[in-house]
Design a protein around this motif. Structure first.
Motif, short mmCIF file in Angstrom:
data_model
loop_
_atom_site.label_atom_id
_atom_site.label_comp_id
_atom_site.label_asym_id
_atom_site.label_seq_id
_atom_site.Cartn_x
_atom_site.Cartn_y
_atom_site.Cartn_z
N SER A 162 -9.52 -4.10 -12.38
CA SER A 162 -9.87 -4.70 -11.23
C SER A 162 -8.50 -5.66 -11.10
CB SER A 162 -11.37 -5.68 -12.06
OG SER A 162 -11.95 -4.96 -12.59
N ILE A 163 -8.77 -5.98 -9.63
CA ILE A 163 -7.71 -7.20 -9.35
C ILE A 163 -8.21 -8.34 -8.60
CG2 ILE A 163 -5.78 -7.07 -7.82
CD1 ILE A 163 -4.80 -4.85 -7.93
N CYS A 164 -7.88 -9.30 -8.79
CA CYS A 164 -8.27 -10.15 -7.55
C CYS A 164 -7.39 -10.68 -6.94
CB CYS A 164 -8.69 -11.35 -8.84
SG CYS A 164 -9.97 -12.81 -8.16
N PRO A 165 -7.67 -11.10 -5.61
CA PRO A 165 -6.78 -11.98 -4.37
C PRO A 165 -6.39 -13.05 -5.02
CG PRO A 165 -9.31 -11.29 -4.15
CD PRO A 165 -10.14 -11.29 -4.82
N ALA A 166 -5.31 -13.29 -4.45
CA ALA A 166 -5.53 -14.92 -5.20
C ALA A 166 -5.78 -15.96 -3.58
CB ALA A 166 -3.91 -15.28 -4.12
N ALA A 167 -6.75 -15.33 -2.54
CA ALA A 167 -7.67 -15.98 -1.72
C ALA A 167 -8.78 -15.75 -1.12
CB ALA A 167 -6.20 -16.99 -0.30
N PRO A 168 -9.49 -15.73 -1.05
CA PRO A 168 -10.87 -14.81 0.09
C PRO A 168 -9.72 -14.59 1.26
CG PRO A 168 -11.25 -17.69 -0.22
CD PRO A 168 -9.81 -18.01 -0.37
N ILE A 208 -1.25 1.22 -3.17
CA ILE A 208 -1.98 1.35 -1.41
C ILE A 208 -2.95 2.50 -2.02
CG2 ILE A 208 -0.73 2.31 0.43
CD1 ILE A 208 1.54 2.35 0.21
N GLY A 209 -3.74 1.09 -1.03
CA GLY A 209 -5.10 2.13 -1.39
C GLY A 209 -5.43 3.16 -0.51
N SER A 210 -6.06 3.71 -0.19
CA SER A 210 -6.56 5.58 0.07
C SER A 210 -7.01 5.21 2.17
CB SER A 210 -7.25 6.45 -0.69
OG SER A 210 -8.27 6.00 -0.44
N HIS A 220 -6.04 -9.92 2.17
CA HIS A 220 -6.77 -8.36 2.75
C HIS A 220 -6.64 -7.36 1.41
CE1 HIS A 220 -6.02 -10.14 6.60
NE2 HIS A 220 -7.84 -8.91 6.94
N ILE A 221 -7.76 -6.15 0.90
CA ILE A 221 -6.90 -5.19 -0.09
C ILE A 221 -5.48 -4.54 -0.02
CG2 ILE A 221 -8.13 -3.79 -0.92
CD1 ILE A 221 -10.67 -3.76 0.28
N ASN A 222 -5.17 -3.95 1.00
CA ASN A 222 -4.50 -3.87 0.39
C ASN A 222 -2.89 -4.00 0.37
OD1 ASN A 222 -4.64 -0.39 0.38
ND2 ASN A 222 -5.92 -1.05 2.22
N PRO A 259 -10.65 0.76 0.44
CA PRO A 259 -10.58 1.94 -0.58
C PRO A 259 -11.02 1.60 -1.66
CG PRO A 259 -9.14 0.51 -0.05
CD PRO A 259 -10.03 -0.46 0.30
N SER A 260 -11.27 3.43 -2.69
CA SER A 260 -11.65 2.96 -4.10
C SER A 260 -10.37 3.46 -4.65
CB SER A 260 -12.80 3.62 -4.01
OG SER A 260 -12.60 4.66 -3.62
N VAL A 261 -9.64 4.49 -4.78
CA VAL A 261 -8.89 5.05 -5.09
C VAL A 261 -6.94 4.46 -4.44
CG1 VAL A 261 -7.44 7.32 -5.33
CG2 VAL A 261 -9.77 7.33 -5.13
N ALA A 262 -6.19 4.12 -5.43
CA ALA A 262 -4.82 3.22 -4.87
C ALA A 262 -3.54 4.30 -5.91
CB ALA A 262 -4.93 1.71 -5.73
#
Length: 284
Positions: free
Chosen positions: A121-127, A141-143, A130-132, A148-151
């Motif tokens: 699990s990864i949490c972003p720094a700000a709302p 890097i996400g797929s 973006h995910i990648n 993405p569900s796989v990185a």
């Protein structure tokens, strides 16, 4: 209710005057679900039923989009966040610790490394993050460009890049099979497509970094490579006598003509709106 009973009721029930003359039929009504069996005087119900239940029964909605449209949309989504991905990659290579916010919702991914494949699990720094780009700050890097569900880790991508450089026959499918053996999971061809997408994005990020370096060094002029491709041939001193011929060059026995001229190439050409990202192939 049988067909004869429905026909008998259809002749009596619609007419109020007739129903009033028949004793016991004043409150006659059809069972639920049988009302649609009657057709109106205007007509048209039969054609509607045929269109809904007969013609569409064996066919599905056809999607006019092709594989080319899918790839084009995917590339567009990746290019929209290209600059942000490059900045995140440079931050990761600089050793900057990624910031996280405990108040935001965490994202879960399947993280693929060389000797491990785990959920993380990864949490972003700000709302607005973006995910990648957030994944890149953690070294992955996400797929997919948006959800993405796989990185895949950057170590796996960089190792494959160097292996493919020294052995061009070593393809993505062989790399994916090797990872499946290491992780003890069954091989699936969809994994090859996922790694192919991630590797293309990784190469695009490295190209963006090279462009930043060239701009900083002043190597961004249109004819810089032509003037500096060969120092013994193209580096001239002041007052030096010009050689005749000044430069000799050959290119793989003219075999590359089959790659640029439709008269010589084999198969069907697939249109691609992308262009070469190097100044080696440039028309002067």
């Amino acid at each position: 209710m049988s067909f004869d009973d429905r026909e008998f009721i259809s002749q009596i029930a619609p007419s109020t005057s007739t129903a009033a003359k028949v004793e016991g039929w004043e409150d006659i009504s059809l069972p639920p679900g049988e009302e649609s069996m009657f057709l109106s005087h205007e007509g048209g119900e039969s054609e509607l039923i045929n269109n809904i239940f007969l013609e569409d029964q064996s066919s599905k909605r056809k999607d006019g989009r092709g594989w080319r449209d899918r790839v084009h949309i995917r590339n567009h989504d990746w290019m929209a966040q290209r600059e942000e991905l490059i900045r995140a990659y440079l931050e990761y290579r600089a050793g900057r610790e990624p910031m996280e916010s405990e108040e935001l919702e965490q994202w879960e991914f399947v993280m693929v490394d060389f000797f491990s494949m785990r959920y993380r699990s990864i949490c972003p720094a700000a709302p607005t993050d973006h995910i990648n780009p957030t994944l890149l700050r953690h070294g992955y890097i996400g797929s997919a460009p948006l959800r993405p569900s796989v990185a895949v880790s950057l170590d796996v991508l960089e190792a494959y890049r160097q292996q493919h450089r020294v052995c061009p026959r070593f393809g993505l499918q062989a790399q994916v099979k090797a990872l499946c053996y290491l992780h003890q999971v069954p091989f699936n061809r969809s994994l090859v497509e996922q790694l192919n997408v991630v590797f293309d994005v990784y190469l695009e990020i490295l190209h963006g970094v090279d462009m930043l370096v060239n701009n900083a060094l002043g190597r961004n002029t249109p004819n810089w490579r032509m003037l500096n491709v060969c120092a013994p041939c193209l580096y001239a001193l002041e007052g030096e006598e010009s050689l005749k011929p000044k430069l000799l060059a050959c290119m793989d026995g003219n075999q590359s003509l089959k790659l640029v001229d439709e008269t010589f190439w084999a198969g069907t050409a697939h249109l691609d709106h992308r262009t070469a990202r190097t100044d080696i192939w440039r028309a002067y």
